[in-house]
Design a protein around this motif. Structure first.
Motif, PDB file in Angstrom:
ATOM      1  N   LEU A  90       0.834  -1.215  -0.003  1.00  0.00           N
ATOM      2  CA  LEU A  90       0.084   0.117  -0.024  1.00  0.00           C
ATOM      3  C   LEU A  90       0.930   1.404  -0.039  1.00  0.00           C
TER       4      LEU A  90
ATOM      5  N   LEU B 261      -8.073  -3.137   2.665  1.00  0.00           N
ATOM      6  CA  LEU B 261      -7.473  -2.335   1.505  1.00  0.00           C
ATOM      7  C   LEU B 261      -6.213  -2.962   0.872  1.00  0.00           C
TER       8      LEU B 261
ATOM      9  N   TYR C 273      -6.822   6.299   2.225  1.00  0.00           N
ATOM     10  CA  TYR C 273      -7.029   4.905   1.855  1.00  0.00           C
ATOM     11  C   TYR C 273      -8.495   4.618   2.192  1.00  0.00           C
TER      12      TYR C 273
ATOM     13  N   GLN D 172     -10.943   4.063  -0.655  1.00  0.00           N
ATOM     14  CA  GLN D 172     -11.214   2.867  -1.394  1.00  0.00           C
ATOM     15  C   GLN D 172     -12.625   2.291  -1.255  1.00  0.00           C
TER      16      GLN D 172
END
Length: 324
Positions: free
Chosen positions: A44, A87, A223, A226
């Motif tokens: 990530l 994620l 994030y 997402q």
């Protein structure tokens, strides 16, 4: 497969009415158990080994006269899709379908926190008693504070010049000052104030993690979007705004089928090491469903044009139009 012509909508409606939605839910969960390990090593871009989840909910509007069992307001019905997204791979780890009246924060009563994992949430989930439950399990949370959150600063941590240039305004150890809040969350919290120069907005984040750098906390929150892209993807490409059947069983069946399709495509993408977008894979499969070709040959030799797919575009870091 024996299909020689079009399938009547009424046929699908009757099937969704009588087949228990739990069959599709169990199938989706089985696929999720396969998919998540495939993406476990995804990078990530954060210096973290922890599992990172984004939690949010999306409302699916329904017609009140056709779906009276899902009454949301006086003039319409709705169901709500609560999703905890891993994620790494953007795979849903937990999904709950409720009526539209269920408040987002109530999902925290159902969710079982995972020790060591990060839970990224918007301020709609700000409930200090529930957040303290997450803290007691050994999990971490990152959440936006509300404007009326009352606190007392105990200590200010040093912010480097580099972080100041990136938008960090302060990094503090605080305790809550509100009467109920002090009881519900009796321990210290970390408050990080961040300024986003692109939108000229300031954000206050609360977390129970005191080790991760302040800049990483703000990146973690980034994030969270997402999960918004996940909702957009399945609504846009898997047609869960229009239902084949009007019963609760039919609606839940169709949503779980959509989730199963999404996860199945994610599995195919990873196992075949494809660089294609999920939507491209979906389009190829939908056009070639009954062809007797191997998936690898079908997907690697395709020259399908994906110009119309915008689902992979990154949203603005702190675009409030999609938040709570």
């Amino acid at each position: 497969m024996g299909i020689r012509g079009g399938i009547a909508r009424n046929t699908l409606s009757n099937a969704n009415k009588v087949r228990d939605w739990r069959i599709y839910a169990d199938f989706a969960q089985a696929l999720i158990k396969i998919a998540r390990p495939l993406y476990a090593e995804e990078d990530l871009g954060l210096d973290l080994d922890n599992t990172i989840y984004a939690l949010d909910a999306s409302t699916i509007d329904l017609c009140l006269s056709v779906f009276p069992w899902a009454r949301f307001r006086s003039t319409k019905s709705a169901v709500k899709l609560h999703t905890l997204l891993d994620l790494k791979g953007n795979i849903p780890a937990f999904i709950h379908i409720s009526d539209g009246k269920m408040h987002d924060v109530n999902i925290l009563d159902i969710l079982i926190p995972e020790a060591g994992a990060f839970y990224i949430m918007d301020r709609g989930y700000l409930d200090f008693e529930r957040l303290f439950t997450i803290h007691q399990t050994g999990a971490f949370f990152v959440i936006r504070a509300k404007k009326n959150t009352s606190f007392k600063r105990q200590y200010s941590h040093k912010v480097t010049n580099e972080d100041k240039l990136k938008g960090i305004r302060c990094d503090q150890t605080i305790v809550l000052a509100g009467v109920d809040a002090k009881v519900n969350y009796p321990q210290q919290l970390r408050r990080i104030k961040y300024y986003d120069s692109e939108t000229d907005k300031t954000f206050n984040f609360l977390t129970n993690n005191f080790i991760v750098p302040a800049m990483t906390i703000t990146q973690l929150y980034r994030y969270r979007w997402q999960v918004e892209l996940f909702f957009k993807w399945i609504k846009q490409h898997l047609k869960i705004k229009s239902f084949f059947g009007v019963t609760e069983n039919a609606v839940k069946s169709q949503i779980w089928i959509a989730v199963s399709v999404y996860v199945l495509i994610a599995i195919i993408k990873k196992r075949l090491k494809l660089k294609l977008e999920l939507y491209t894979i979906l389009q190829i499969l939908s056009l070639s469903l009954f062809e007797k070709n191997e998936l690898n040959q079908l997907l690697t030799n395709s020259e399908y044009n994906n110009d119309n797919d915008d689902s992979s575009k990154q949203l603005n870091l702190f675009d409030l139009t999609l938040g709570h």
